[in-house]
Scaffold this motif. Sequence first.
Motif, PDB file in Angstrom:
ATOM      1  N   ALA A   2      -8.031   0.062   6.001  1.00 35.10           N
ATOM      2  CA  ALA A   2      -7.988  -0.726   4.768  1.00 35.10           C
ATOM      3  C   ALA A   2      -8.808  -0.066   3.661  1.00 35.10           C
ATOM      4  CB  ALA A   2      -8.502  -2.133   5.033  1.00 35.10           C
ATOM      5  N   LEU A   3      -9.969   0.473   3.996  1.00 37.13           N
ATOM      6  CA  LEU A   3     -10.823   1.117   3.000  1.00 37.13           C
ATOM      7  C   LEU A   3     -10.172   2.372   2.440  1.00 37.13           C
ATOM      8  CD1 LEU A   3     -14.230   0.711   4.852  1.00 37.13           C
ATOM      9  CD2 LEU A   3     -13.593  -0.405   2.710  1.00 37.13           C
ATOM     10  N   ILE A   4      -9.570   3.165   3.331  1.00 35.64           N
ATOM     11  CA  ILE A   4      -8.886   4.393   2.888  1.00 35.64           C
ATOM     12  C   ILE A   4      -7.702   4.040   2.004  1.00 35.64           C
ATOM     13  CG2 ILE A   4      -7.569   6.401   3.647  1.00 35.64           C
ATOM     14  CD1 ILE A   4      -9.300   6.281   6.254  1.00 35.64           C
ATOM     15  N   ALA A   5      -6.906   3.079   2.434  1.00 37.21           N
ATOM     16  CA  ALA A   5      -5.716   2.692   1.675  1.00 37.21           C
ATOM     17  C   ALA A   5      -6.091   2.178   0.291  1.00 37.21           C
ATOM     18  CB  ALA A   5      -4.931   1.634   2.439  1.00 37.21           C
ATOM     19  N   ALA A   6      -7.140   1.350   0.209  1.00 37.69           N
ATOM     20  CA  ALA A   6      -7.549   0.794  -1.082  1.00 37.69           C
ATOM     21  C   ALA A   6      -7.967   1.891  -2.048  1.00 37.69           C
ATOM     22  CB  ALA A   6      -8.685  -0.200  -0.873  1.00 37.69           C
ATOM     23  N   ARG A   7      -8.673   2.892  -1.535  1.00 33.26           N
ATOM     24  CA  ARG A   7      -9.129   3.978  -2.415  1.00 33.26           C
ATOM     25  C   ARG A   7      -7.960   4.847  -2.860  1.00 33.26           C
ATOM     26  NH1 ARG A   7     -10.294   6.103  -6.062  1.00 33.26           N
ATOM     27  NH2 ARG A   7     -12.101   7.370  -6.620  1.00 33.26           N
ATOM     28  N   PHE A   8      -7.013   5.085  -1.957  1.00 28.81           N
ATOM     29  CA  PHE A   8      -5.842   5.883  -2.314  1.00 28.81           C
ATOM     30  C   PHE A   8      -4.976   5.148  -3.341  1.00 28.81           C
ATOM     31  CE2 PHE A   8      -7.155   8.710   0.840  1.00 28.81           C
ATOM     32  CZ  PHE A   8      -6.320   9.809   0.909  1.00 28.81           C
ATOM     33  N   ILE A   9      -4.831   3.849  -3.176  1.00 32.16           N
ATOM     34  CA  ILE A   9      -4.044   3.068  -4.136  1.00 32.16           C
ATOM     35  C   ILE A   9      -4.717   3.084  -5.502  1.00 32.16           C
ATOM     36  CG2 ILE A   9      -3.346   0.722  -4.749  1.00 32.16           C
ATOM     37  CD1 ILE A   9      -1.476   2.043  -2.745  1.00 32.16           C
ATOM     38  N   ASN A  10      -6.022   2.930  -5.511  1.00 34.28           N
ATOM     39  CA  ASN A  10      -6.776   2.981  -6.763  1.00 34.28           C
ATOM     40  C   ASN A  10      -6.534   4.295  -7.491  1.00 34.28           C
ATOM     41  OD1 ASN A  10      -8.630   2.729  -8.819  1.00 34.28           O
ATOM     42  ND2 ASN A  10     -10.335   2.191  -7.516  1.00 34.28           N
TER      43      ASN A  10
END
Length: 301
Positions: free
Chosen positions: A245-253
């Motif tokens: 979830a943390l990786i995905a959120a940063r990539f989406i940002n």
Amino acid sequence: MIRKETIQDYYINKCREQEKQLLLDHTEVSALKVFPRSAYSGYSPFRRRDFYKISLIIGTGYFRYAQTRLALTKPALLFFNPRIAYSWEAQSKVQSGWHCLFTDTFLQANRIGFWQFSRLFQTGDLPVFYLNKEQQKTLSYLFEKLREEVNSAYAYKFDVLTSYLHLILHEALKVQPASVQKGKIDASAEIARLFVELLEKQFPVYTPEEPVTLRTPADFARELSIHTNHLNRVLKSVTGKTSTALIAARFINEAIALLNYSNLNISEIAYALGFEHPSNFNSFFKRHTGTSPLKIRDNIV
């Protein structure tokens, strides 16, 4: 891609003439600078900067940080880092307070490396700390002392500046709700800190020729020399979120920032973020946002 605003750009474009000359006359442009908010124009466009900034804002206005827009209606302390785009639009005629600007060069030269990993500068948190009258008075005093020391000829003034910066940092930590304050650093907190460091070092991205290389929990676990399951347990206990979830959120940002503010096409963005095929990026983006990269790009005014 829209060029980052440099610290020199900031002095030239934002500060009024008298304050501008004082700042630019300083021989070390990368050193710490402190100046009153009354000495600068009240609008900053939405973009990234190449410097850190701490602002004591007294006056109302609209603040945008990444994808969040917030109306500031009372005094607040704000922390900004070079990785996240932000903007400010003043509303009240009276604007006072302080700005403190510094770069990585200053942090490294004065051994303040932990600042980059402090909760105050993490990209996942909204860096706004509302102040009561006593807190505002204390922080105003610290900024005034910083200002005095910046302009002093004292041989060890950078040691003093570092001390005042630490005091401002700690005053901000005191403002945080007790539920988010951390106790002493333990092994789990250290792993979480190193994970965030590895994740953030990859951004911002500028070109598909230099793509992101750490994309999965297994990638990060390998770099940290721990098992993927252990990394997930640690991050869940420290942050409340899984590594995925943390990786995905940063990539989406980052993807949204590139779609809105870069000249890269969608395929180039996909490759820059480490996806082997644009179709994989499209699926990833839609799964996490509910819309497609093309719709985000088409909505740009």
